[in-house]
Write a protein that holds these residues in place. Sequence first.
Motif, PDB file in Angstrom:
ATOM      1  N   LEU A  20       0.812  -1.212   0.000  1.00 11.89           N
ATOM      2  CA  LEU A  20       0.000   0.000   0.000  1.00 11.89           C
ATOM      3  C   LEU A  20       0.846   1.263   0.000  1.00 11.89           C
ATOM      4  O   LEU A  20       0.352   2.345  -0.346  1.00 11.89           O
ATOM      5  CB  LEU A  20      -0.930  -0.003   1.230  1.00 11.89           C
ATOM      6  N   SER A  21       2.124   1.144   0.376  1.00 10.97           N
ATOM      7  CA  SER A  21       2.977   2.336   0.354  1.00 10.97           C
ATOM      8  C   SER A  21       3.229   2.826  -1.072  1.00 10.97           C
ATOM      9  O   SER A  21       3.582   3.991  -1.286  1.00 10.97           O
ATOM     10  CB  SER A  21       4.305   2.035   1.052  1.00 10.97           C
ATOM     11  N   GLN A  22       3.051   1.943  -2.056  1.00 10.66           N
ATOM     12  CA  GLN A  22       3.248   2.314  -3.454  1.00 10.66           C
ATOM     13  C   GLN A  22       1.957   2.811  -4.107  1.00 10.66           C
ATOM     14  O   GLN A  22       1.960   3.160  -5.299  1.00 10.66           O
ATOM     15  CB  GLN A  22       3.787   1.106  -4.240  1.00 10.66           C
ATOM     16  N   ALA A  23       0.861   2.818  -3.344  1.00 10.91           N
ATOM     17  CA  ALA A  23      -0.421   3.249  -3.917  1.00 10.91           C
ATOM     18  C   ALA A  23      -0.410   4.761  -4.151  1.00 10.91           C
ATOM     19  O   ALA A  23       0.021   5.532  -3.294  1.00 10.91           O
ATOM     20  CB  ALA A  23      -1.565   2.861  -2.990  1.00 10.91           C
ATOM     21  N   LYS A  24      -0.891   5.174  -5.329  1.00  9.46           N
ATOM     22  CA  LYS A  24      -0.950   6.592  -5.702  1.00  9.46           C
ATOM     23  C   LYS A  24      -2.349   6.912  -6.211  1.00  9.46           C
ATOM     24  O   LYS A  24      -3.094   6.031  -6.633  1.00  9.46           O
ATOM     25  CB  LYS A  24       0.074   6.902  -6.790  1.00  9.46           C
ATOM     26  N   ALA A  25      -2.675   8.188  -6.136  1.00 10.37           N
ATOM     27  CA  ALA A  25      -3.967   8.627  -6.667  1.00 10.37           C
ATOM     28  C   ALA A  25      -3.972   8.468  -8.186  1.00 10.37           C
ATOM     29  O   ALA A  25      -3.018   8.851  -8.870  1.00 10.37           O
ATOM     30  CB  ALA A  25      -4.230  10.082  -6.281  1.00 10.37           C
ATOM     31  N   VAL A  26      -5.040   7.893  -8.727  1.00  4.65           N
ATOM     32  CA  VAL A  26      -5.136   7.614 -10.160  1.00  4.65           C
ATOM     33  C   VAL A  26      -6.447   8.187 -10.679  1.00  4.65           C
ATOM     34  O   VAL A  26      -7.512   7.959 -10.096  1.00  4.65           O
ATOM     35  CB  VAL A  26      -5.070   6.102 -10.435  1.00  4.65           C
ATOM     36  N   GLY A  27      -6.362   8.934 -11.765  1.00  6.46           N
ATOM     37  CA  GLY A  27      -7.546   9.484 -12.401  1.00  6.46           C
ATOM     38  C   GLY A  27      -8.006   8.603 -13.540  1.00  6.46           C
ATOM     39  O   GLY A  27      -7.483   7.503 -13.762  1.00  6.46           O
ATOM     40  N   PRO A  28      -8.980   9.079 -14.312  1.00  5.33           N
ATOM     41  CA  PRO A  28      -9.494   8.272 -15.427  1.00  5.33           C
ATOM     42  C   PRO A  28      -8.411   7.926 -16.436  1.00  5.33           C
ATOM     43  O   PRO A  28      -8.339   6.785 -16.911  1.00  5.33           O
ATOM     44  CB  PRO A  28     -10.573   9.164 -16.034  1.00  5.33           C
ATOM     45  N   PHE A  29      -7.557   8.895 -16.769  1.00  3.93           N
ATOM     46  CA  PHE A  29      -6.507   8.607 -17.742  1.00  3.93           C
ATOM     47  C   PHE A  29      -5.481   7.621 -17.169  1.00  3.93           C
ATOM     48  O   PHE A  29      -4.942   6.774 -17.886  1.00  3.93           O
ATOM     49  CB  PHE A  29      -5.814   9.908 -18.178  1.00  3.93           C
ATOM     50  N   GLY A  30      -5.227   7.757 -15.874  1.00  3.64           N
ATOM     51  CA  GLY A  30      -4.305   6.815 -15.242  1.00  3.64           C
ATOM     52  C   GLY A  30      -4.851   5.399 -15.274  1.00  3.64           C
ATOM     53  O   GLY A  30      -4.103   4.428 -15.445  1.00  3.64           O
ATOM     54  N   MET A  31      -6.168   5.287 -15.117  1.00  2.92           N
ATOM     55  CA  MET A  31      -6.784   3.963 -15.173  1.00  2.92           C
ATOM     56  C   MET A  31      -6.675   3.382 -16.572  1.00  2.92           C
ATOM     57  O   MET A  31      -6.391   2.191 -16.743  1.00  2.92           O
ATOM     58  CB  MET A  31      -8.254   4.050 -14.741  1.00  2.92           C
TER      59      MET A  31
END
Length: 225
Positions: free
Chosen positions: A177-188
């Motif tokens: 979970l430390s590598q988790a980042k906020a992702v938007g639609p384009f990131g998805m």
Amino acid sequence: MNNEQVIIEQLDHLGQEIALLTDSARSLRELRDDLSPRVNEAVKVLIEELAEIEADVQLEDLVSLLKNLMRNVRNLTWSVEQLKNLIDFIRTVEPLLKSVVPQGIIYLDKLEQQGVFQVLASMMGVLEKIADTYTPEDIEQIGNALVPLVGVVKKLTAPEALNLLDKAAEVPARVDLSQAKAVGPFGMLFALGNSEVKQGMGVVLELTKALSLLKNGDGAEESGA
């Protein structure tokens, strides 16, 4: 042989008998002298012992005891016979006990070394805590709820369910979970280029299809109602 010789022989014989009687009397007198102190001592002790129980035991009690013994001779005889049968039984099973008891001790020692008794003691402690926390009515309600839960657990014992649960149990160890980042639609959309993400999305879709059973089950219950 004249009369004088006969008389002399009889006198000799009589003298021998008198000597024997004298020896016997002397022996009896010596025995009496030896036993007199012992008898006197025994009588003295008996009198002292009887004096201690004089207040608790009366002659009427002894007479009553004697009457009861005479009235229950058959019962006493039966008791003695049963005691004899018990002794015979013990003698019969004694060889068996000599072999069974050591084996039982060895088995109990093995259980103790394996910690079985400690587990049982811990379980008793848990039961005591449950009894202190919940009422008998609560325990009965929990018991009623355990019946359908057993059915659920039975379904989980299917090979497919066990395989799914086993793989699901490995997921937390592989997630950082430390590598988790906020992702938007384009990131998805960009993440869909990853093969693992694609496989994960496929698993999510399959699970989503399976979750439809929850809705179907509710619908079936509502239609049945």
